[in-house]
Write an enzyme that holds these catalytic residues in place. Structure first.
Site, PDB file in Angstrom:
ATOM      1  N   SER A  83       4.738 -13.091  38.911  1.00 28.78           N
ATOM      2  CA  SER A  83       3.540 -12.706  39.139  1.00 28.78           C
ATOM      3  C   SER A  83       2.483 -13.994  39.435  1.00 28.78           C
ATOM      4  O   SER A  83       1.263 -13.726  39.588  1.00 28.78           O
ATOM      5  CB  SER A  83       3.000 -11.551  38.201  1.00 28.78           C
ATOM      6  OG  SER A  83       2.683 -12.504  36.889  1.00 28.78           O
ATOM      7  N   GLY A  84       2.726 -14.990  38.680  1.00 27.95           N
ATOM      8  CA  GLY A  84       1.875 -16.087  38.722  1.00 27.95           C
ATOM      9  C   GLY A  84       1.373 -16.282  37.097  1.00 27.95           C
ATOM     10  O   GLY A  84       0.912 -17.235  36.698  1.00 27.95           O
ATOM     11  N   GLY A  85       1.715 -14.950  36.303  1.00 29.08           N
ATOM     12  CA  GLY A  85       1.118 -15.172  35.054  1.00 29.08           C
ATOM     13  C   GLY A  85       1.876 -15.737  33.949  1.00 29.08           C
ATOM     14  O   GLY A  85       3.211 -16.346  34.292  1.00 29.08           O
ATOM     15  N   VAL A  86       1.459 -15.762  32.956  1.00 27.76           N
ATOM     16  CA  VAL A  86       2.068 -16.702  31.830  1.00 27.76           C
ATOM     17  C   VAL A  86       3.439 -15.802  31.281  1.00 27.76           C
ATOM     18  O   VAL A  86       4.644 -16.791  31.550  1.00 27.76           O
ATOM     19  CB  VAL A  86       1.338 -16.648  30.322  1.00 27.76           C
ATOM     20  CG1 VAL A  86       1.983 -17.503  29.354  1.00 27.76           C
ATOM     21  CG2 VAL A  86      -0.268 -17.569  30.933  1.00 27.76           C
ATOM     22  N   ASP A  87       3.620 -14.740  31.460  1.00 30.01           N
ATOM     23  CA  ASP A  87       4.817 -14.103  30.713  1.00 30.01           C
ATOM     24  C   ASP A  87       6.103 -14.131  31.746  1.00 30.01           C
ATOM     25  O   ASP A  87       6.908 -14.434  31.514  1.00 30.01           O
ATOM     26  CB  ASP A  87       4.538 -12.605  30.393  1.00 30.01           C
ATOM     27  CG  ASP A  87       3.433 -12.462  29.611  1.00 30.01           C
ATOM     28  OD1 ASP A  87       2.874 -13.335  28.706  1.00 30.01           O
ATOM     29  OD2 ASP A  87       2.953 -11.011  29.447  1.00 30.01           O
ATOM     30  N   SER A  88       5.588 -13.895  33.073  1.00 27.45           N
ATOM     31  CA  SER A  88       6.925 -13.916  33.929  1.00 27.45           C
ATOM     32  C   SER A  88       7.214 -15.384  34.141  1.00 27.45           C
ATOM     33  O   SER A  88       8.421 -15.640  34.453  1.00 27.45           O
ATOM     34  CB  SER A  88       6.642 -13.268  35.082  1.00 27.45           C
ATOM     35  OG  SER A  88       5.616 -13.645  36.022  1.00 27.45           O
ATOM     36  N   SER A  89       6.239 -16.410  34.054  1.00 26.96           N
ATOM     37  CA  SER A  89       6.500 -17.759  34.228  1.00 26.96           C
ATOM     38  C   SER A  89       7.511 -18.118  33.044  1.00 26.96           C
ATOM     39  O   SER A  89       8.470 -18.958  33.362  1.00 26.96           O
ATOM     40  CB  SER A  89       5.234 -18.729  34.059  1.00 26.96           C
ATOM     41  OG  SER A  89       4.153 -18.238  35.403  1.00 26.96           O
ATOM     42  N   CYS A 148       0.787  -1.120   0.001  1.00 32.42           N
ATOM     43  CA  CYS A 148       0.179  -0.115  -0.003  1.00 32.42           C
ATOM     44  C   CYS A 148       1.094   1.155   0.045  1.00 32.42           C
ATOM     45  O   CYS A 148       1.472   1.408  -0.989  1.00 32.42           O
ATOM     46  CB  CYS A 148      -1.002   0.094   1.348  1.00 32.42           C
ATOM     47  SG  CYS A 148      -2.311  -0.875   0.801  1.00 32.42           S
ATOM     48  N   GLU A 198      -2.044  -9.075   4.429  1.00 31.41           N
ATOM     49  CA  GLU A 198      -1.817  -9.475   5.791  1.00 31.41           C
ATOM     50  C   GLU A 198      -3.077  -9.711   6.287  1.00 31.41           C
ATOM     51  O   GLU A 198      -3.508 -10.541   7.337  1.00 31.41           O
ATOM     52  CB  GLU A 198      -0.935  -8.613   6.695  1.00 31.41           C
ATOM     53  CG  GLU A 198      -1.319  -7.387   6.938  1.00 31.41           C
ATOM     54  CD  GLU A 198      -1.112  -6.235   5.727  1.00 31.41           C
ATOM     55  OE1 GLU A 198      -0.698  -6.583   4.548  1.00 31.41           O
ATOM     56  OE2 GLU A 198      -1.366  -5.089   6.153  1.00 31.41           O
ATOM     57  N   HIS A 229      -3.726  -5.179   0.967  1.00 29.60           N
ATOM     58  CA  HIS A 229      -3.147  -5.687   2.133  1.00 29.60           C
ATOM     59  C   HIS A 229      -2.982  -7.211   2.060  1.00 29.60           C
ATOM     60  O   HIS A 229      -4.013  -7.783   2.532  1.00 29.60           O
ATOM     61  CB  HIS A 229      -3.756  -5.256   3.312  1.00 29.60           C
ATOM     62  CG  HIS A 229      -3.529  -3.917   3.770  1.00 29.60           C
ATOM     63  ND1 HIS A 229      -2.643  -3.320   4.530  1.00 29.60           N
ATOM     64  CD2 HIS A 229      -4.135  -2.598   3.317  1.00 29.60           C
ATOM     65  CE1 HIS A 229      -2.506  -2.008   4.466  1.00 29.60           C
ATOM     66  NE2 HIS A 229      -3.682  -1.520   3.692  1.00 29.60           N
TER      67      HIS A 229
END
Ligand code: XMP
Length: 509
Positions: free
Chosen positions: A221-227, A79, A169, A167
Site C-alpha cells: 500500500s506504500g504504508g509502513v506495515d506492508s513495506s 490487581c 505498567e 499497576h
C-alpha cells in the site's frame, strides 16, 4: 528457542501496556485470553495475570484453572490477578471501604524480596480497583503496604508466585519498570536479548523454513506495515516474493511513481498496476462515503485477484497485519480474541484460496518501525504519514469528479511539500487537504470568483485513536494558503481545521 513471558488477559484496559513494558525490557511476550492459553512449554519463563473490570466475587468472574502454571513457573498477579490468587487460595477479597483509585505510596517495602530489589520505600504506585484483599491465606506473606492497603504486595512462601494490588505498567507507578524488570530478570531469569534486530534475524529464518521454495504475493500500500512485511519476506525468500502495488487513481500526486521507483531501487520484485481509470469510472458522481468505500474495496479485490492469477504457482498471501489488529482486550465473557478485518483487503484470503502469512502479527507499530530500521529501510518509507486505504476519495467531500480530484491532488501536494520543506513533516502524525463541496465568493484582479474551499488538516497523535490538531505556525499556514489559491485553479479559499479527536475524527468522511 525464543524465551517468552505469557500475559493472561482478564479484560483490563492496561493489558497491552503490560506487554509493551515487558518488550521495552527486551523480553518477548504474548497476550492470551485468560481462558485460552497454551500449555506452557520450556520457552515460557513466567506468566503475568492482568487486571480486570470484574470482581473475583462476581458469579461469572473469570477464573481459569492455573494448575499447569501456579507453583511450576514464576507467576505475577496484577490487581485482579493478585486478588484471584488470594480468593482461590482461600483468603478474603471484599469491596474496599473507600474506592482505591489513583496515586498511593508503598511506605512499607520488603527489600529482601526479589520483586522489590532496588525499589525505594515510599515509592509512588497507581491503584485502580473497587475490591481489596482483607484476609491472606496461609503461606501468603505481605511484602509491601500503603497507608490504606496493607496487602499492597505479597508473595507465596515456598513457590515463585507474587501478587501486587497496583499497576506497575502505568506511568504513574514511578518504579514500575524496576519491578517488572525484577520479575523478568531476577525471578524468571530471562536473558533480555529480544530486540527488533533479533526479531528480524529469527523471523527471516522461520520464514525460510516455513516457505521453502513456495511463491508468495503481497499487496503493497506504500504504508509502513506492508513495506516492512515486504522487505522481511524479501530478505527471506528473495524473488519468490511478488509485491502487487495498485494505483487506484486516489493516491497523492506522484506517489505511485515515487513509491514504485524506490521499492524497485531497493531490489523488491514489484508489479505496478495502473488501474486508476477502473476505480474512477465506477466512482464518478458517487457522493455517499460508505458507497465510495465499498466500491473501492470491491474493485481493489477484483484487480488484485486478476494480477495475482498472473503469477504462477502462488501458494501464500502475505499481509502486513500487526499485533493491535490481532489482539483486542478479550471479551471476558468468551474466548474471543477477535481479529479485526482489514480495511481494504477484507475477504481477500478466503476468495483466493491461498494460505495467509503475517510476519508482523506479533509486533506493535513502533516495533514494526524499528524492525524496518534493522532491515535498513530508509526514513522516507518508515516515517511516512498514515494514509487511508480509500485515499483521496474520502477527502473529496461530495460527488467525485476527475476534475475535482486533480484540484485536490495539487492542493494536497503543496501542503505536504510545504511541511517537508519547513521541517514540519516529522512533527505531525498525519496531514492532508480536504476539498469541500462548497463554493465561496472571492475576488481576483477585477473579477469576482465563485470557487471551491479546501481545509488543511494536520494532527498530532500516537496511534490515531485520539488526536489533537497540530499547532502549525501562522506564517507557514499563510504561505500554504497563498500558494494553493495562486496555483490551483478552481480554489479560492483555504481554512485550517482546529478540531481534536474525540469528538471530531481525523478524516472528514
Ligand atoms: P478517523 O477519521 O477515524 O481516522 O479519526 C483514524 C485513522 O484511520 C484512517 N482511516 C482509514 N483508513 N480506510 C483506511 O484504510 C478507511 O476507510 C479509513 N478511514 C479512516 C485515517 O486516515 C486515520 O489514520
Amino acid at each position: 528457542m525464543q524465551e517468552k513471558i505469557l500475559i493472561l488477559d482478564f479484560g483490563s484496559q492496561y493489558t497491552q501496556l503490560i506487554a509493551r513494558r515487558i518488550r521495552e525490557l527486551n523480553v518477548y511476550c504474548e497476550i492470551y485470553p485468560f481462558n485460552h492459553f497454551p500449555e506452557p512449554d520450556p520457552s515460557v519463563k513466567g506468566v503475568i495475570l492482568s487486571g480486570s473490570p470484574y470482581s473475583v466475587r462476581d458469579s461469572n468472574a473469570p477464573s481459569p484453572d492455573l494448575v499447569s502454571i501456579k507453583g511450576r513457573i514464576p507467576l505475577l498477579g496484577v490487581c485482579y490477578g493478585a486478588q484471584l490468587l488470594v480468593h482461590s487460595g482461600g483468603g478474603n477479597v471484599m469491596p474496599s471501604a473507600a474506592r482505591e483509585y489513583g496515586r498511593a505510596n508503598l511506605f512499607y517495602i520488603n527489600n529482601e524480596d526479589l520483586l522489590f530489589t532496588d525499589v525505594t520505600p515510599g515509592t509512588q504506585v497507581w491503584m485502580s480497583h473497587g475490591d481489596t484483599i482483607t484476609g491472606m491465606p496461609e503461606g501468603f506473606e505481605i511484602t509491601g503496604s500503603t497507608n490504606d492497603v496493607k496487602a499492597g504486595a505479597f508473595k507465596i512462601n515456598g513457590e515463585s508466585t507474587w501478587g501486587i494490588q497496583f499497576h506497575p505498567e502505568v506511568y504513574h507507578t514511578t518504579e514500575g519498570t524496576t519491578i517488572l524488570k525484577n520479575f523478568v530478570a531476577k525471578i524468571c531469569g530471562c536473558s533480555m536479548n529480544w530486540t527488533p534486530a533479533s526479531f528480524v534475524t529469527s523471523t527471516v529464518a522461520e520464514l525460510r523454513n516455513k516457505l521453502g521454495n513456495d511463491k508468495v504475493i503481497l499487496g503493497l500500500s506504500g504504508g509502513v506495515d506492508s513495506s516492512v512485511a515486504a522487505f522481511l519476506l524479501h530478505r527471506a525468500i528473495g524473488k519468490n516474493l511478488t509485491c502487487i502495488f495498485i494505483d487506484n487513481g486516489l493516491l497523492r500526486k506522484n506517489e505511485f511513481e515515487t513509491v514504485v521507483d524506490s521499492y524497485k531501487g531497493l531490489g523488491l520484485n514489484v508489479v505496478a498496476v495502473r488501474a486508476g481509470d477502473r476505480f474512477l469510472d465506477e466512482l464518478e458522481g458517487v457522493s455517499d462515503p460508505e458507497k465510495k468505500r465499498k466500491i473501492i474495496g470491491r474493485v481493489f479485490i477484483e484487480v488484485f485477484d486478476e494480477e495475482a492469477h498472473k503469477v504462477r504457482d502462488v501458494k501464500w498471501l502475505a499481509q502486513g497485519t500487526i499485533y493491535p489488529d490481532v489482539i483486542e482486550s478479550v471479551s471476558v465473557n468468551g474466548p474471543s480474541a477477535t481479529i479485526k478485518s482489514h480495511h481494504n483487503v477484507g475477504g481477500l484470503p478466503e476468495k483466493m484460496h491461498l494460505k495467509v502469512i503475517e510476519p508482523l502479527r506479533l509486533l506493535f507499530k513502533d516495533e514494526v518501525r524499528r524492525a524496518g530500521e534493522a532491515l535498513g529501510l530508509p526514513g522516507y518509507i518508515l516515517k511516512r504519514h498514515p494514509f487511508p486505504g480509500p485515499g483521496l476519495a474520502i477527502r473529496l467531500l461530495g460527488s467525485i469528479t476527475r476534475e475535482k480530484l486533480e484540484m485536490l491532488k495539487e492542493a494536497d501536494n503543496i501542503f505536504i511539500e510545504g511541511l517537508r520543506k519547513n521541517s514540519l513533516y516529522d512533527s505531525v502524525w498525519q496531514a492532508g487537504v480536504i476539498l469541500l463541496p462548497v463554493q465561496s465568493v472571492g475576488v481576483m484582479g477585477d473579477e469576482r470568483t465563485y470557487e471551491y474551499a479546501v481545509v488543511l488538516r494536520a494532527v498530532v497523535s500516537t496511534d490515531g485513536m485520539t488526536a489533537d490538531w497540530a499547532k502549525l505556525p501562522y506564517d507557514f499556514l499563510g504561505s500554504v494558503s497563498n500558494d494553493i489559491i495562486n496555483k490551483v485553479k478552481g480554489i479560492n479559499r483555504v481554512v485550517f481545521d482546529v478540531s481534536s479527536k474525540p469528538p471530531s475524527t481525523i478524516e472528514w468522511e
